[in-house]
Design an enzyme around this catalytic site. Structure first.
Site, PDB file in Angstrom:
ATOM      1  N   ASP A   9     -38.173  39.279 -58.890  1.00  0.00           N
ATOM      2  CA  ASP A   9     -38.530  40.086 -57.509  1.00  0.00           C
ATOM      3  C   ASP A   9     -38.807  41.030 -57.944  1.00  0.00           C
ATOM      4  O   ASP A   9     -39.772  41.837 -59.664  1.00  0.00           O
ATOM      5  CB  ASP A   9     -36.792  40.181 -57.585  1.00  0.00           C
ATOM      6  CG  ASP A   9     -36.694  41.443 -56.946  1.00  0.00           C
ATOM      7  OD1 ASP A   9     -37.368  41.351 -55.115  1.00  0.00           O
ATOM      8  OD2 ASP A   9     -35.538  42.048 -56.821  1.00  0.00           O
ATOM      9  N   ASP A  11     -38.748  45.056 -56.727  1.00  0.00           N
ATOM     10  CA  ASP A  11     -38.188  46.070 -56.182  1.00  0.00           C
ATOM     11  C   ASP A  11     -36.876  45.823 -56.969  1.00  0.00           C
ATOM     12  O   ASP A  11     -36.289  45.113 -56.823  1.00  0.00           O
ATOM     13  CB  ASP A  11     -38.430  46.258 -55.216  1.00  0.00           C
ATOM     14  CG  ASP A  11     -36.841  47.375 -54.201  1.00  0.00           C
ATOM     15  OD1 ASP A  11     -36.457  48.670 -54.491  1.00  0.00           O
ATOM     16  OD2 ASP A  11     -35.793  47.231 -53.978  1.00  0.00           O
ATOM     17  N   ASN A 118     -45.350  46.602 -49.564  1.00  0.00           N
ATOM     18  CA  ASN A 118     -45.666  47.644 -50.213  1.00  0.00           C
ATOM     19  C   ASN A 118     -46.536  47.130 -51.690  1.00  0.00           C
ATOM     20  O   ASN A 118     -46.210  47.734 -52.580  1.00  0.00           O
ATOM     21  CB  ASN A 118     -44.969  48.540 -50.367  1.00  0.00           C
ATOM     22  CG  ASN A 118     -44.798  49.201 -48.605  1.00  0.00           C
ATOM     23  OD1 ASN A 118     -45.849  49.699 -48.410  1.00  0.00           O
ATOM     24  ND2 ASN A 118     -44.172  49.927 -48.446  1.00  0.00           N
TER      25      ASN A 118
END
Ligand code: B16
Ligand code: MG
Length: 212
Positions: A9, A11, A118
């Site tokens: 992952d 973030d 993002n």
């Protein structure tokens, strides 16, 4: 070794953009007079932008049209990207950097599995634009975590079945997604004590112990 690939992952695992998400959502919630704090913010981990906004708006007495919601999500993202703009290679902790370098020297395939649209921008900012073998992110999925879609896509990209991949996650929604997809999960940060996870990491470098 059981694992042939590791799917990270982004973030909250590779970098601390979770703090910037919080600050941007907090600014929006304050402007709309909606109660929002760090505890509530934990519900947004791993969840898509649109779903995160819906969770925030649950505490509002007003109703918003889909157009208004789209504008609010855009407002948050603009703020968030302004904060991301200040990120640099110094935002990659030594623990993450040294561990990734060690993993890069092994035969393991390394991939990203993130809900964030993002992702490419963030990886570029922290100097990991060309580091990973595959990137599955919010731009290539239709269902966000807890759906396993993003991890299944990452596994497909590195050509290993879920049973041979370890997912590293900081969100309960992400741990749930990994398990639903048939992956072992190493949980860290907010999700560290998640009982569904096979491994519980105190720090990023603990991944190395799961791969011995
Ligand atoms: P964006 P991850 C997730 O990233 C974040 O944890 C979550 O808070 C965010 O809403 C989601 O990305 C979408 O991000 O607005 O940048 O598309 O934890 O899956 O790497
Ligand atoms: Mg996360």
């Amino acid at each position: 070794m059981k694992y042939r690939g590791v799917i990270f992952d982004l973030d909250g695992v590779i970098c601390s953009t979770d703090e910037y998400h919080y600050l941007a959502w907090k600014a929006l919630a304050d402007r709309l007079n909606i109660p929002f704090d760090r505890e509530r913010n934990n519900l947004l981990r791993g969840v898509s932008r649109a779903a995160s906004l819906n969770i925030i708006l649950e505490k509002s007495d007003q109703t918003y049209t889909d157009e208004e919601k789209a504008a609010l999500a855009e407002e948050k993202n603009t703020l968030y990207r302004e904060l991301l703009g200040n990120m640099s290679t110094t935002d990659l902790s030594d623990d993450v950097k040294i561990t990734l370098e060690a993993l890069r020297k092994t035969d393991l395939k390394l991939a990203i599995g993130s809900s964030s649209k993002n992702t490419p921008f963030i990886l570029e900012r922290i100097g990991l634009g060309n580091f990973f073998d595959a990137i599955a992110d919010g731009n290539c999925i239709t269902h966000s975590k807890p759906s396993p879609e993003v991890f299944l896509k990452a596994a497909e990209m590195i050509s290993f079945p879920p049973q041979n991949c370890l997912v590293v996650e900081d969100a309960h929604a992400g741990v749930e997604a990994a398990i639903a997809g048939g992956f072992d999960c190493a949980a860290i940060g907010d999700a560290r004590d998640d009982e569904q996870a096979r491994w519980h990491l105190s720090r990023f470098s603990d991944i190395l112990k799961c791969l011995e």
